[in-house]
Design a protein around this motif. Structure first.
Motif, short mmCIF file in Angstrom:
data_model
loop_
_atom_site.label_atom_id
_atom_site.label_comp_id
_atom_site.label_asym_id
_atom_site.label_seq_id
_atom_site.Cartn_x
_atom_site.Cartn_y
_atom_site.Cartn_z
N SER A 1 -10.90 9.24 -15.07
CA SER A 1 -11.27 10.37 -15.66
C SER A 1 -12.29 10.33 -17.20
O SER A 1 -12.53 9.31 -17.09
N TYR A 2 -12.55 11.59 -16.76
CA TYR A 2 -13.55 11.61 -17.67
C TYR A 2 -13.59 10.86 -19.05
O TYR A 2 -13.87 10.56 -20.41
N LYS A 3 -12.14 10.68 -19.36
CA LYS A 3 -11.02 11.30 -20.74
C LYS A 3 -11.19 9.31 -21.05
O LYS A 3 -10.98 9.13 -22.51
N THR A 4 -11.76 8.72 -19.72
CA THR A 4 -11.27 7.45 -20.19
C THR A 4 -12.22 6.54 -21.65
O THR A 4 -13.22 6.38 -20.96
N THR B 1 -16.74 7.49 -24.06
CA THR B 1 -15.33 7.77 -22.67
C THR B 1 -16.44 7.89 -21.50
O THR B 1 -18.00 7.56 -21.60
N TYR C 1 -19.02 15.88 -24.32
CA TYR C 1 -17.62 15.29 -23.62
C TYR C 1 -17.95 13.88 -24.90
O TYR C 1 -19.41 13.99 -25.74
N SER D 1 -12.41 17.70 -4.56
CA SER D 1 -11.53 17.15 -5.13
C SER D 1 -11.78 15.96 -4.26
O SER D 1 -12.56 14.86 -3.37
N ALA E 1 -12.55 15.33 -13.26
CA ALA E 1 -11.82 16.30 -14.60
C ALA E 1 -10.55 15.67 -14.08
O ALA E 1 -9.64 15.08 -13.19
N ASP E 2 -9.97 17.25 -15.05
CA ASP E 2 -8.29 16.73 -15.11
C ASP E 2 -7.65 16.60 -13.41
O ASP E 2 -6.33 16.74 -13.74
N ASP E 3 -8.55 18.23 -12.89
CA ASP E 3 -7.89 18.52 -11.30
C ASP E 3 -8.48 17.45 -10.38
O ASP E 3 -7.68 18.47 -9.42
N GLY E 4 -8.94 16.75 -10.78
CA GLY E 4 -8.95 15.58 -9.56
C GLY E 4 -10.69 16.11 -9.48
O GLY E 4 -11.01 14.64 -8.48
#
Length: 452
Positions: free
Chosen positions: A215-218, A138, A134, A184, A239-242
């Protein structure tokens, strides 16, 4: 009865450490090391010159060495790693928790990083490799993977028994993360609910489904802003899928806030927060040379503007005395606006929707202050040099420069951010250039038009 003691502030702690090191008593130095928390030890190490820093570092036990390393800025940590025995460092990694280990891996140089990764088990290696994948600034790079998850269809009694069987909860746990059968995110259950409700109550009846997951990208800056706005103590990372990847706690956010503050402060001088205060002279000079060069170019630009009006200055020498007043007042007014806007951008409080309103407001402030101080300087200059015309021109030039400074103080950082340049890093240099050039050109230009 034990009398409570107040914690030492940084100045007293450093003074005590310096005095003990000056004595050279190994017993006192070792007692000092044992009395310090890892963050305090890091504070003292960063404040010491290289030689006493190395002496103190060699006395830090391997058991806390890793915890101290992750508290140090990168440059100091790298220098200390170069003089650290590899066996001591390996011993330090064995005694660190998962979160601390991930932070340490970010600091280790590549050859040593590979050795440490080889020395840990396959399960931990895969886990740490995932954590390192990662991006650093972020939510993914900030989070801990040590989380507790529960299902919504179980009772509080089942949850309590589950926690007792585990025997521990992750540090800083204020709530449990609720997930479905696919892991999830569904919501959170506050730990306090376990103590205040009927054990037969189901988690689904009490869990907070409005609690945010991020989101982990934040970006970490946005995560810190979320904690501040909603008064959070922890938040799940998804993750992107919740699915739940980990969580971020308030102690992680305190580090982010401190780093952001250091970054903003140091950027104003063209430096970074990771620089060693006692770095070698040549290395420090190289870092600062770039921005000194940029400033020199802007100074030559201002000097060129003055040279354009050489004949005017020769005929009215008093202009040379008064010129710095216009530029200085514009620089101060612009810096006030610039600081306000850079802070607003950092906190996410400025967007396309309110930037125009802020611009008009700051121009209005510049206009009002310009009118007030133009009258003051016009009166002073007119009396001082027995020439009311010079006073009027000085006041007019100051009014124009303060309005221009207000406009530039808003426009420069907003435009810099749009093109991907840190406003805190470059904004001050550009603003000074604008206020100097506009101030000199306006005052000398008006003098040329109306006094010659």
């Amino acid at each position: 009865m034990t009398t409570p003691t107040l914690p030492e502030n940084g100045e007293h702690l450093l003074a005590r450490a310096t005095a003990i090191l000056a004595k050279g008593s190994q017993i006192e130095i070792r007692n000092l090391v044992r009395s310090l928390y890892p963050a305090e030890a890091a504070f003292v190490l960063e404040a010491l010159e290289p030689e006493p820093r190395a002496s103190l570092w060699r006395l830090i036990p391997p058991g806390v060495m890793g915890e101290v390393l992750i508290e140090l800025n990168v440059e100091v940590a790298t220098a200390l790693l170069a003089i650290t025995d590899r066996k001591d460092l390996m011993a330090a990694t064995e005694q660190m928790g998962a979160d601390g280990m991930v932070d340490l891996l970010h600091v280790l140089p590549e050859p040593l990083l590979s050795q440490v990764m080889e020395s840990i088990g396959v399960h931990n290696r895969n886990r740490f490799e995932q954590a390192l994948s990662y991006r650093e600034h972020t939510a993914g790079g900030l989070m801990s993977q040590d989380v507790l998850t529960i299902r919504a269809d179980v009772t509080l009694d089942v949850v309590s028994r589950y926690l007792r069987l585990r025997g521990r909860v992750p540090a800083g746990t204020d709530s449990l993360i609720v997930v479905d059968r696919k892991d999830s995110f569904q919501g959170v259950l506050a730990i306090s609910q376990l103590l205040t409700h009927d054990p037969h109550t189901k988690v689904s009846e009490l869990m907070d489904t409005k609690s945010p997951g991020i989101s982990y990208k934040t970006p970490s800056r946005d995560v810190a802003a979320l904690f501040e706005r909603r008064k959070l103590l922890s938040v799940p990372v998804l993750a992107d899928d919740g699915k739940v990847l980990g969580r971020i706690t308030i102690d992680d956010i305190l580090d982010v806030i401190r780093e952001e503050a250091d970054h903003s402060l140091m950027s104003m001088a063209g430096l970074t927060e990771e620089h060693d205060m006692f770095a070698p002279v040549v290395a420090s000079a190289k870092r600062r040379a770039l921005w000194l060069g940029v400033n020199l170019l802007t100074a030559f630009l201002a000097a060129w503007v003055i040279d354009l009006f050489e004949d005017t200055i020769q005929q009215i020498v008093v202009l040379a005395v008064l010129m710095p007043i216009v530029a200085s007042m514009g620089g101060i007014a612009g810096s006030q606006t610039l600081t306000l806007v850079v802070r607003g951008l950092a906190l996410g409080q400025i967007s396309g929707g309110n930037a125009r309103g802020l611009l008009f407001k700051e121009i209005s402030v510049g206009l009002l202050n310009g009118l007030i101080w133009a009258v003051v300087v016009a009166a002073v200059a007119g009396v001082w040099f027995h020439n009311p015309h010079i006073g009027i021109l000085l006041g007019a030039a100051m009014l124009i420069n303060l309005v221009c400074a207000a406009f530039s103080g808003v426009a420069i950082p907003v435009l810099l951010q749009k093109i991907g340049v840190d406003p805190a890093l470059a904004g001050g240099v550009l603003l000074t250039t604008v206020t100097d050039v506009v101030g000199f050109m306006t005052f000398l230009g008006l003098a040329t038009l109306f006094l010659l």
